[in-house]
Design a protein around this motif. Structure first.
Motif, PDB file in Angstrom:
ATOM      1  N   SER A  24       0.831  -1.206   0.000  1.00  0.00           N
ATOM      2  CA  SER A  24       0.000   0.000   0.000  1.00  0.00           C
ATOM      3  C   SER A  24       0.864   1.253   0.000  1.00  0.00           C
ATOM      4  CB  SER A  24      -0.936   0.003   1.211  1.00  0.00           C
ATOM      5  OG  SER A  24      -0.202  -0.027   2.426  1.00  0.00           O
TER       6      SER A  24
ATOM      7  N   ASP B 249       1.217   4.091  -3.026  1.00  0.00           N
ATOM      8  CA  ASP B 249       1.074   5.526  -2.741  1.00  0.00           C
ATOM      9  C   ASP B 249       2.291   6.298  -3.246  1.00  0.00           C
ATOM     10  OD1 ASP B 249      -1.379   5.171  -1.541  1.00  0.00           O
ATOM     11  OD2 ASP B 249      -0.616   5.263   0.512  1.00  0.00           O
TER      12      ASP B 249
ATOM     13  N   VAL C 124       3.101  10.311   2.717  1.00  0.00           N
ATOM     14  CA  VAL C 124       3.827   9.118   2.259  1.00  0.00           C
ATOM     15  C   VAL C 124       5.209   9.080   2.911  1.00  0.00           C
ATOM     16  CG1 VAL C 124       4.725   7.865   0.259  1.00  0.00           C
ATOM     17  CG2 VAL C 124       2.560   9.115   0.087  1.00  0.00           C
TER      18      VAL C 124
END
Length: 307
Positions: A225, A229, A282
């Motif tokens: 994930s 991103d 992020v």
């Protein structure tokens, strides 16, 4: 099918829902178009000046991008090798596991450096003063260009004039190292690999693009994930980067950000801010993954009571 709780401090992969088949399916639905787009171009022998960079400069191939991982810690109950084809995972009585101890010992120094780097950039104030001139500095007073199959928007003389008319304030070594010899002394800083952590800052298009590199460099220990991103940020940043470049990308469907004009420079700063805002969470997640992995690797084994 669930991921059992991890005995490691901090729990399992970032953003993991607990239903690993659903998480894997959602991830693959997200990244498959990006991977297939690249492989289709390769099959046709077709180059793309914007998106090829994400698979050539960065070394994570489409096949790598299509391998899902929840990150380290815990057990994927009911999973088989076919479900998670990373060799670092080990079989358990109930499924697959990726312990922190599987991280290569010889890469610990990289892990420590990267965690310090990510923390330094995260703590720094963003700067939006470079105005995207790094791509222009890469063709300044030099007949060789990085994308010879794409025309420049302006004449060679006009392109050089844009560089001459504004100061170069590049803070990212991996952009600076591609400056032409004539452009190098025009930059405010003489950047080196060693001083990367001293100059990189969260407003830089390339420093934000590089979050993708930090995500995949510790795959499969970094959750997919986070990789997705970071890739999404890199793709967005690369589009802005090349739209503001001296190349004419109209044939690829990209409108230029004309940084040779005042309006274009203002537009670039706003887009640069947008990239930075997308990138910061992020960067925070990556720093947490790195520090959590370091913490798990440094933990002393818990003494077992005598029988």
């Amino acid at each position: 099918m669930v991921l059992s709780p991890s005995p490691l401090r901090g729990g399992v992969g970032e953003g993991f829902s607990g239903d690993w088949p659903a998480d894997r399916a959602a991830y693959l639905a997200r990244v498959t178009p990006w991977a297939e787009e690249r492989t289709a171009r390769m099959a046709r022998g077709q180059k793309h000046p914007v998106y090829d960079f994400l698979f050539e400069y960065y070394s994570f191939r489409p096949a790598h991008l299509l391998r899902w991982t929840p990150g380290f810690g815990g057990v994927l109950e009911g999973a088989t090798r076919a479900d998670v084809p990373w060799s670092e995972f080990t079989l358990t009585d109930t499924g697959l596991s990726l312990p922190a101890s599987a991280f290569p010992a010889h890469r610990l120094s990289y892990l420590e450096w990267a965690a310090n780097y990510l923390g330094a950039v995260l703590a720094r104030e963003p700067s939006f003063a470079c105005l995207g001139l790094h791509e222009w500095a890469m063709v300044y007073r030099d007949l060789n260009v990085r994308h010879p199959y794409v025309p420049l928007r302006l004449s060679r003389e006009e392109t050089d004039t844009v560089v001459d008319s504004q100061p170069l304030r590049c803070t990212h070594y991996d952009a600076f190292r591609f400056f032409t010899p004539a452009a190098v002394p025009l930059n405010r800083w003489e950047l080196t690999r060693v001083t990367t952590s001293d100059h990189d800052q969260p407003g830089c298009i390339h420093a934000n693009m590089d979050l993708y590199k930090f995500a995949y460099k510790i795959a499969p220990f970094c959750p997919s994930s986070v990789v997705a991103d970071a890739f999404e940020v890199a793709r967005f940043a690369r589009e802005i980067d090349m739209r503001a470049s001296p190349y004419d990308l109209s044939g690829y469907g990209f409108e230029p950000v004309r940084i040779e004009t005042r309006a274009g420079r203002e537009e670039y700063v706003e887009l640069q801010r947008a990239v930075s805002l997308r990138a910061q969470p992020v960067r925070e997640r990556l720093l947490h993954v790195y520090t959590r992995l370091l913490g798990a690797l440094r933990e002393e084994p818990t003494p077992q009571p005598p029988p």
